[in-house]
Design a protein around this motif. Structure first.
Motif, PDB file in Angstrom:
ATOM      1  N   GLU A 118     -53.640  -1.468   0.044  1.00  0.00           N
ATOM      2  CA  GLU A 118     -54.662  -1.874   1.011  1.00  0.00           C
ATOM      3  C   GLU A 118     -55.994  -2.131   0.319  1.00  0.00           C
ATOM      4  O   GLU A 118     -56.717  -3.071   0.658  1.00  0.00           O
ATOM      5  CB  GLU A 118     -54.825  -0.801   2.101  1.00  0.00           C
TER       6      GLU A 118
ATOM      7  N   LYS B 294     -55.876  -5.447  -1.459  1.00  0.00           N
ATOM      8  CA  LYS B 294     -56.028  -6.568  -0.528  1.00  0.00           C
ATOM      9  C   LYS B 294     -57.500  -6.847  -0.237  1.00  0.00           C
ATOM     10  O   LYS B 294     -57.920  -7.999  -0.113  1.00  0.00           O
ATOM     11  CB  LYS B 294     -55.285  -6.278   0.777  1.00  0.00           C
TER      12      LYS B 294
ATOM     13  N   GLU C  27     -59.028  -8.435  -3.428  1.00  0.00           N
ATOM     14  CA  GLU C  27     -58.522  -9.791  -3.697  1.00  0.00           C
ATOM     15  C   GLU C  27     -59.324 -10.876  -2.979  1.00  0.00           C
ATOM     16  O   GLU C  27     -59.364 -12.022  -3.413  1.00  0.00           O
ATOM     17  CB  GLU C  27     -57.053  -9.893  -3.254  1.00  0.00           C
TER      18      GLU C  27
ATOM     19  N   ASN D 203     -49.741 -12.854  -4.069  1.00  0.00           N
ATOM     20  CA  ASN D 203     -49.232 -12.005  -2.976  1.00  0.00           C
ATOM     21  C   ASN D 203     -47.711 -11.944  -2.891  1.00  0.00           C
ATOM     22  O   ASN D 203     -47.162 -11.122  -2.154  1.00  0.00           O
ATOM     23  CB  ASN D 203     -49.793 -12.481  -1.635  1.00  0.00           C
TER      24      ASN D 203
END
Length: 825
Positions: free
Chosen positions: A584, A587, A590, A649
């Motif tokens: 998490e 993410k 990113e 991803n």
């Protein structure tokens, strides 16, 4: 700190070392050059304080060597720079002479200077083929230059060589060269790979000189800059280039009359295109070409301006070679006409000096790296142990009062860390200054004059001296915070060892960073605590842990910092890029602009068995086509990759070492096909060496496609312990479907075998099975033990040496060959 002394051999016009001056902390004690007019440029620019330090002559001659010895006698030499003549090595030289081995052997003179004067650092720079070129050694035998360097110097020096394009390291033009750096072994903290210049994104020609005045007429000059002018040439050559477009050569033209030619015996003889770069117009949107010594003629390599029908001006060449505008080529006058006359008289010498030089920024960055490293702690382990014994009977504060003048800032910082009784409770560890230096060297420049910086977990303040050096030309408001009041008190004391410039204001805070008021900073930089929150959580801790789905303190620190700062720089566990726990958080990152990732492996913290990375993130910019600079301490290497490539991803974790080999194997595999299970509760108390029906398999029992039997190692379940075994483990024991396989948990050497009946596994082994309950074929097990999969899996796990547990991320990469791929076995 005193200035560092350096010697510059084969110094040309003194361009490459121009910025190694007193303002930057360097002192040239000797500069040698065989061509007098070039040495005169150095004198004009006041390179050396001592007028006798300029040596004009051949350093291989005994009389010159004697003169040099008299000048250097009694002086400590910190750096030796040598860029010997390269005509015998250069691929650009098509007229090599038979006696070039003798010219190439001038490198031996440089090596002998190193042996005699023992500099802390030597720098050899030359063409790409430098190390593979033949020369004569001290024994009279002909060897490669590489052999001569290593044979003579490796007993005393750590040596590292690289072939690099300077355009990728902050220079403004393409220039592929060999750099050889050597550091004295007896100075343990000096490592050559830490001194190399850092990679930077290159600028294109338009960004560099596109705004300069256009010059369209022969002899035309910029009235405000006499160094920017149109160098004249034979006007019959104008038709050869006037119609060529960017990237085209005169030889690409269809009209024959526009092909370069000569007139021989009254007849036109058209030239042959022997070198594709001749008469070629440069391209605005590409980096500048390599600047050669014959940058004055159209016929040389890539010398033609992208738009004007001329070669680059002196001013343009200076920009392309990173030469500061203040560099003097002659004694300037207030009369522009006189300056123009002097330019015409000296132009060929100027252009040759530019073409032969190293871009100014390269030697400057290497030398400044050395300067910073020499400031770092020199205490060895024996001394530290003696000090620790003394501190057992007194506090560090009392030790500090009586010893603050006896040790450097870094010594005191290290002593404090070793004797910090609160180290474990605050999860705070001493930050290696070499790590700090490498990170801070890559921090943003910041265009504005005033910046604010926060260090939320300062420890003993190891970031402070490097931040002062990095931003010495800015007005800085620096906030130093730590949850431990003793750390703040001690940092206040030991920074008295530092010179704090007036433009630096330091403010001290004593709070838990998670509860610190949210204020916007330009930079937050820290080595945060590594460890999990154990007690009841505060509201802020609950808030941040809920977002990133972990209770690790470093993750909460990072998440909060991303909200509070334009740039964030953190030292972190390598688990951040590998572990499913931090998916998490990955993410969130990113979506931002990742500037750098450093992989320190286990080299960052002595005695701490954890792999670490560092990351620099620009939070004010969103990820689009961003590129990440990746620096690997475990490989002594650096490279640039697209963020979308590293943070793809499709894969469950970031892949900083991903390459063409990895992609090739990926295309042949089906991923995410296995599920897994590990029972970490089976321990020695459950096992016995006495053979019985139920066997406990351990990692060493997993062979290549088979179970390995080992004398005095093979273990069996104590039957009276059967009731303590996890029910799920017993399910595997009782399941007779035989579709289970086992792999070692810490897979340095990945391999797999079928799980035999009547066996269970301890935590060193993971049981895996296909999610669709189909059996895998024998070739899959063979593949898992192959060198090919070993290398692939190493890249998938980011070349980790400890963070290799089988988890939701790692099991993804245990892929099986796509059906058509089985034909390869």
């Amino acid at each position: 700190m005193e200035n560092l002394n350096y010697i510059d051999l084969f110094s040309g016009g003194g361009i490459g070392s121009y910025e190694l001056n007193k303002n930057n902390g360097f002192n040239c004690v000797l500069s040698s050059e065989i061509i007098k007019r070039r040495l005169e440029l150095q004198i004009l620019n006041k390179k050396c304080d001592n007028k006798d330090a300029y040596i004009c002559g051949d350093i291989s001659e005994d009389k010159i060597k004697k003169k040099i010895e008299e000048i250097i006698k009694g002086t400590t030499i910190d750096i030796l720079i040598s860029t010997p003549p390269c005509q015998g090595m250069s691929v650009a030289n098509h007229k090599k002479k038979k006696d070039e081995i003798k010219r190439n052997s001038l490198i031996l003179e440089s090596i002998n200077f190193v042996l005699k004067y023992k500099p802390k650092l030597f720098i050899f720079e030359n063409v790409r083929s430098f190390l593979k070129t033949a020369c004569t050694d001290n024994d009279g035998k002909t060897k490669t230059i590489e052999e001569v360097i290593y044979n003579n110097l490796t007993s005393q020096y750590n040596i590292n060589s690289k072939i690099i394009n300077f355009a990728n390291y902050g220079s403004n033009s393409n220039r592929t060269r060999t750099l050889v750096l050597g550091t004295l072994k007896k100075i343990d903290i000096l490592k050559p790979h830490l001194l190399f210049p850092s990679q930077k994104k290159s600028k294109n020609l338009y960004e560099l000189i596109g705004s300069m005045r256009r010059l369209s007429e022969f002899g035309e000059g910029d009235p405000n800059d006499f160094l920017h002018n149109f160098r004249k040439y034979d006007e019959r050559m104008l038709p050869w280039i006037e119609k060529i477009k960017e990237g085209q050569s005169a030889f690409d033209q269809i009209e024959k009359t526009r092909i370069p030619s000569r007139i021989i015996n009254g007849k036109i003889v058209y030239n042959k295109n022997k070198n594709s770069d001749k008469y070629r117009r440069c391209i605005w949107t590409k980096p500048a070409p390599c600047i050669h010594t014959r940058n004055d003629i159209l016929a040389s390599q890539s010398t033609i301006h992208p738009e004007d029908n001329r070669v680059f001006s002196i001013r343009e060449l200076m920009i392309l070679m990173n030469i500061p505008a203040k560099f003097k080529w002659f004694q300037y006058s207030n009369n522009q006409n006189l300056n123009s006359q002097l330019l015409r008289k000296n132009e060929i010498n100027i252009r040759q000096c530019i073409g032969e030089s190293i871009p100014c920024n390269i030697l400057k960055e290497i030398s400044l790296n050395l300067k910073r490293l020499t400031q770092i702690s020199s205490l060895d382990n024996a001394e530290l142990k003696k000090i620790s014994l003394k501190l057992k009977n007194s506090s560090f504060s009392s030790f500090l009062k009586s010893n603050i003048n006896n040790y450097s800032f870094y010594d005191l910082s290290k002593i404090r860390e070793i004797n910090n009784e609160n180290k474990k409770s605050t999860a705070a560890y001493y930050t290696n200054p070499l790590v700090v230096k490498d990170i801070i060297d890559h921090l943003p420049e910041f265009k504005k004059k005033k910046i604010t910086i926060l260090e939320p977990s300062c420890g003993t303040g190891n970031f402070i001296p490097f931040l002062i050096e990095r931003y010495k030309n800015k007005n800085v408001e620096l906030y130093i915070n730590d949850i431990d009041i003793n750390s703040i008190k001690i940092t206040r004391e030991i920074i008295k060892k530092l010179y704090i410039p007036k433009n630096f204001k330091i403010n001290f805070l004593n709070k838990d960073f998670i509860d610190l008021d949210e204020k916007l900073y330009d930079l937050i930089i820290t080595n945060p605590p590594f460890g999990f929150l154990k007690n009841s959580l505060s509201q802020n801790e609950k808030h941040y842990s809920k977002i990133c789905k972990t209770k690790n303190i470093f993750a909460l620190f990072l998440l909060k910092s991303l909200k509070m700062s334009k740039f964030v720089s953190f030292i972190l566990p390598k688990a951040l890029i590998n572990s499913p726990e931090y998916r998490e958080l990955r993410k969130i990152i990113e979506k931002l602009n990742i500037k750098c990732i450093f992989d320190f492996g286990q080299k960052a913290f002595n005695g701490v068995l954890i792999e670490t990375i560092a990351i620099i993130i620009e939070t004010s910019s969103k990820c689009s086509s961003n590129e990440i600079l990746i620096k690997s301490w475990i490989e002594n290497n650096s490279f640039i990759k697209k963020q979308s490539y590293v943070c793809d991803n499709f894969f469950p974790n970031w892949l900083i070492y991903r390459n063409n080999f990895f992609d090739k194997i990926s295309k042949s595999l089906e991923f995410n096909v296995f599920d897994f299970y590990r029972d970490r509760n089976i321990t020695k108390k459950h096992s016995t060496l006495i053979k019985n029906k139920i066997r406990i398999l351990k990692s060493r029992n997993v062979g290549n496609n088979r179970i390995t039997n080992l004398i005095n190692y093979d273990s069996y379940l104590k039957l009276d312990m059967l009731k303590e075994i996890n029910k799920r483990t017993l399910n595997f024991l009782n399941d007779q479907s035989n579709n289970y396989y086992i792999i070692p948990n810490l897979s340095y050497y990945p391999r797999a075998a079928k799980l035999p009946k009547n066996t269970i596994c301890d935590g060193s082994v993971a049981i895996i099975w296909e999610k669709n309950n189909n059996s895998i074929v024998k070739s899959d097990l063979t593949f898992f033990s192959s060198e090919e999969f070993k290398l692939f899996y190493s890249l998938a796990r980011n070349k980790s040496s400890r963070s290799l547990n089988i988890d939701k991320c790692s099991i993804f990469f245990w892929g099986i060959k796509k059906k058509k791929q089985h034909e390869l076995f």
